[in-house]
Design a protein around this motif. Structure first.
Motif, PDB file in Angstrom:
ATOM      1  N   UNK A 130      25.891  39.460  54.409  1.00 39.05           N
ATOM      2  CA  UNK A 130      26.660  40.263  53.464  1.00 39.05           C
ATOM      3  C   UNK A 130      27.727  41.013  54.248  1.00 39.05           C
ATOM      4  N   UNK A 131      28.761  41.451  53.533  1.00 42.85           N
ATOM      5  CA  UNK A 131      29.849  42.204  54.147  1.00 42.85           C
ATOM      6  C   UNK A 131      30.472  43.095  53.080  1.00 42.85           C
ATOM      7  N   UNK A 132      31.593  43.726  53.427  1.00 38.09           N
ATOM      8  CA  UNK A 132      32.311  44.556  52.456  1.00 38.09           C
ATOM      9  C   UNK A 132      32.817  43.732  51.279  1.00 38.09           C
ATOM     10  N   UNK A 133      32.782  42.401  51.392  1.00 34.53           N
ATOM     11  CA  UNK A 133      33.180  41.527  50.282  1.00 34.53           C
ATOM     12  C   UNK A 133      32.060  41.299  49.276  1.00 34.53           C
ATOM     13  N   UNK A 134      30.873  41.803  49.575  1.00 29.82           N
ATOM     14  CA  UNK A 134      29.724  41.797  48.642  1.00 29.82           C
ATOM     15  C   UNK A 134      29.327  40.384  48.229  1.00 29.82           C
ATOM     16  N   UNK A 135      28.994  39.546  49.204  1.00 28.02           N
ATOM     17  CA  UNK A 135      28.596  38.157  48.958  1.00 28.02           C
ATOM     18  C   UNK A 135      27.203  38.033  48.336  1.00 28.02           C
ATOM     19  N   UNK A 136      26.290  38.921  48.737  1.00 24.84           N
ATOM     20  CA  UNK A 136      24.880  38.799  48.356  1.00 24.84           C
ATOM     21  C   UNK A 136      24.540  39.895  47.363  1.00 24.84           C
ATOM     22  N   UNK A 137      24.182  39.490  46.121  1.00 27.84           N
ATOM     23  CA  UNK A 137      23.984  40.464  45.046  1.00 27.84           C
ATOM     24  C   UNK A 137      22.708  40.201  44.253  1.00 27.84           C
ATOM     25  N   UNK A 138      22.233  41.250  43.607  1.00 27.49           N
ATOM     26  CA  UNK A 138      21.051  41.212  42.754  1.00 27.49           C
ATOM     27  C   UNK A 138      21.389  42.041  41.518  1.00 27.49           C
ATOM     28  N   UNK A 139      21.195  41.456  40.334  1.00 30.68           N
ATOM     29  CA  UNK A 139      21.513  42.137  39.084  1.00 30.68           C
ATOM     30  C   UNK A 139      20.405  41.895  38.066  1.00 30.68           C
ATOM     31  N   UNK A 140      20.245  42.847  37.161  1.00 32.75           N
ATOM     32  CA  UNK A 140      19.274  42.681  36.095  1.00 32.75           C
ATOM     33  C   UNK A 140      19.664  43.517  34.897  1.00 32.75           C
ATOM     34  N   UNK A 141      19.167  43.093  33.738  1.00 37.09           N
ATOM     35  CA  UNK A 141      19.467  43.860  32.522  1.00 37.09           C
ATOM     36  C   UNK A 141      18.397  43.596  31.460  1.00 37.09           C
ATOM     37  N   UNK A 158      23.716  45.349  42.360  1.00 38.68           N
ATOM     38  CA  UNK A 158      23.792  45.893  43.710  1.00 38.68           C
ATOM     39  C   UNK A 158      24.033  44.759  44.695  1.00 38.68           C
ATOM     40  N   UNK A 159      24.713  45.082  45.799  1.00 36.64           N
ATOM     41  CA  UNK A 159      24.866  44.125  46.888  1.00 36.64           C
ATOM     42  C   UNK A 159      24.026  44.598  48.067  1.00 36.64           C
ATOM     43  N   UNK A 160      23.799  43.692  48.999  1.00 38.34           N
ATOM     44  CA  UNK A 160      22.794  43.924  50.037  1.00 38.34           C
ATOM     45  C   UNK A 160      23.124  45.079  50.970  1.00 38.34           C
ATOM     46  N   UNK A 161      24.277  45.050  51.609  1.00 35.89           N
ATOM     47  CA  UNK A 161      24.584  46.061  52.620  1.00 35.89           C
ATOM     48  C   UNK A 161      25.382  47.222  52.040  1.00 35.89           C
ATOM     49  N   UNK A 162      25.003  48.438  52.440  1.00 34.74           N
ATOM     50  CA  UNK A 162      25.746  49.616  52.003  1.00 34.74           C
ATOM     51  C   UNK A 162      27.114  49.655  52.662  1.00 34.74           C
ATOM     52  N   UNK A 163      27.198  49.165  53.910  1.00 32.34           N
ATOM     53  CA  UNK A 163      28.477  49.131  54.628  1.00 32.34           C
ATOM     54  C   UNK A 163      28.371  48.110  55.752  1.00 32.34           C
ATOM     55  N   UNK A 164      29.507  47.786  56.331  1.00 31.29           N
ATOM     56  CA  UNK A 164      29.517  46.857  57.451  1.00 31.29           C
ATOM     57  C   UNK A 164      29.330  45.417  57.026  1.00 31.29           C
ATOM     58  N   UNK A 165      29.027  44.583  58.035  1.00 29.45           N
ATOM     59  CA  UNK A 165      28.850  43.156  57.799  1.00 29.45           C
ATOM     60  C   UNK A 165      27.828  42.619  58.774  1.00 29.45           C
ATOM     61  N   UNK A 166      27.099  41.588  58.349  1.00 28.42           N
ATOM     62  CA  UNK A 166      26.162  40.948  59.255  1.00 28.42           C
ATOM     63  C   UNK A 166      25.043  40.241  58.543  1.00 28.42           C
ATOM     64  N   UNK A 167      24.171  39.646  59.368  1.00 26.75           N
ATOM     65  CA  UNK A 167      23.014  38.920  58.862  1.00 26.75           C
ATOM     66  C   UNK A 167      21.811  39.831  58.743  1.00 26.75           C
ATOM     67  N   UNK A 168      21.000  39.569  57.722  1.00 21.20           N
ATOM     68  CA  UNK A 168      19.678  40.164  57.603  1.00 21.20           C
ATOM     69  C   UNK A 168      18.705  39.044  57.934  1.00 21.20           C
ATOM     70  N   UNK A 183      13.794  42.528  50.253  1.00 21.46           N
ATOM     71  CA  UNK A 183      15.206  42.845  50.426  1.00 21.46           C
ATOM     72  C   UNK A 183      15.522  44.128  49.659  1.00 21.46           C
ATOM     73  N   UNK A 184      16.290  44.992  50.281  1.00 19.41           N
ATOM     74  CA  UNK A 184      16.700  46.240  49.647  1.00 19.41           C
ATOM     75  C   UNK A 184      18.214  46.203  49.492  1.00 19.41           C
ATOM     76  N   UNK A 185      18.667  46.112  48.248  1.00 18.71           N
ATOM     77  CA  UNK A 185      20.086  46.055  47.939  1.00 18.71           C
ATOM     78  C   UNK A 185      20.595  47.485  47.830  1.00 18.71           C
TER      79      UNK A 185
END
Length: 155
Positions: A139-150, A25-35, A44-46
């Motif tokens: 984060x932005x629509x380019x999905x810079x900030x991500x969290x993954x697990x498996x 998952x990436x941080x923002x559902x839409x848009x761009x900006x700082x958290x 943080x909620x991705x």
């Protein structure tokens, strides 16, 4: 006998499903900006989920809850714009305890701290990211900030 066999097959099918756990998952559902920045460490909620196999990640809380005992691997990538007063950082937390941090601070240019860890989790263990106090994460629509697990394997 046929009913018993059907039940056994159903149990094996369910076990196979629960052994398939992965999310990104990436941080923002839409848009761009700082958290941030925030005065204290803040969960943080991705919200932009691209995969949630096994539904162990909750995009409303940001919590990953282990469905089975096993070895899990997590990775997180942060992005920030350099700022004199605000670093970019977050810490991976397991059941309230800090495990690994990703943190960078420089006055200009972009930063991209990241980290990863393999953890032995019990059923119901909670893993999430907490933003470091006084930090900013972009984060932005380019999905810079991500969290993954498996799930690597069950134990």
């Amino acid at each position: 006998m046929a009913n018993s066999t059907e039940n056994h097959v159903e149990v094996l099918r369910r076990e196979g499903e629960v052994k398939r756990v992965a999310f990104s998952a990436s941080l923002l559902a839409s848009g761009a900006g700082n958290t941030g920045p925030f005065n204290t460490q803040t969960p943080l909620v991705f919200r932009h989920v691209v995969a949630n196999i096994g539904n162990a990640y909750n995009p409303n809380t940001g919590f990953f809850i282990a469905p089975v005992r096993g070895a899990y691997h997590f990775e997180f990538y942060l992005y920030g714009h350099g700022h004199a007063s605000h670093p970019t950082g977050a810490v991976l937390v397991k059941n309230g305890d800090p495990i690994f941090i990703a943190y960078e601070h420089q006055a200009s240019y972009s930063v991209n701290p990241s980290n990863g860890v393999t953890l032995l989790l019990e059923i119901g263990d909670v893993v999430f990211l907490r933003q470091w106090q006084n930090s900013r994460i972009y984060d932005s629509q380019n999905r810079h900030t991500t969290f993954s697990g498996r799930l690597l394997f069950t134990m």
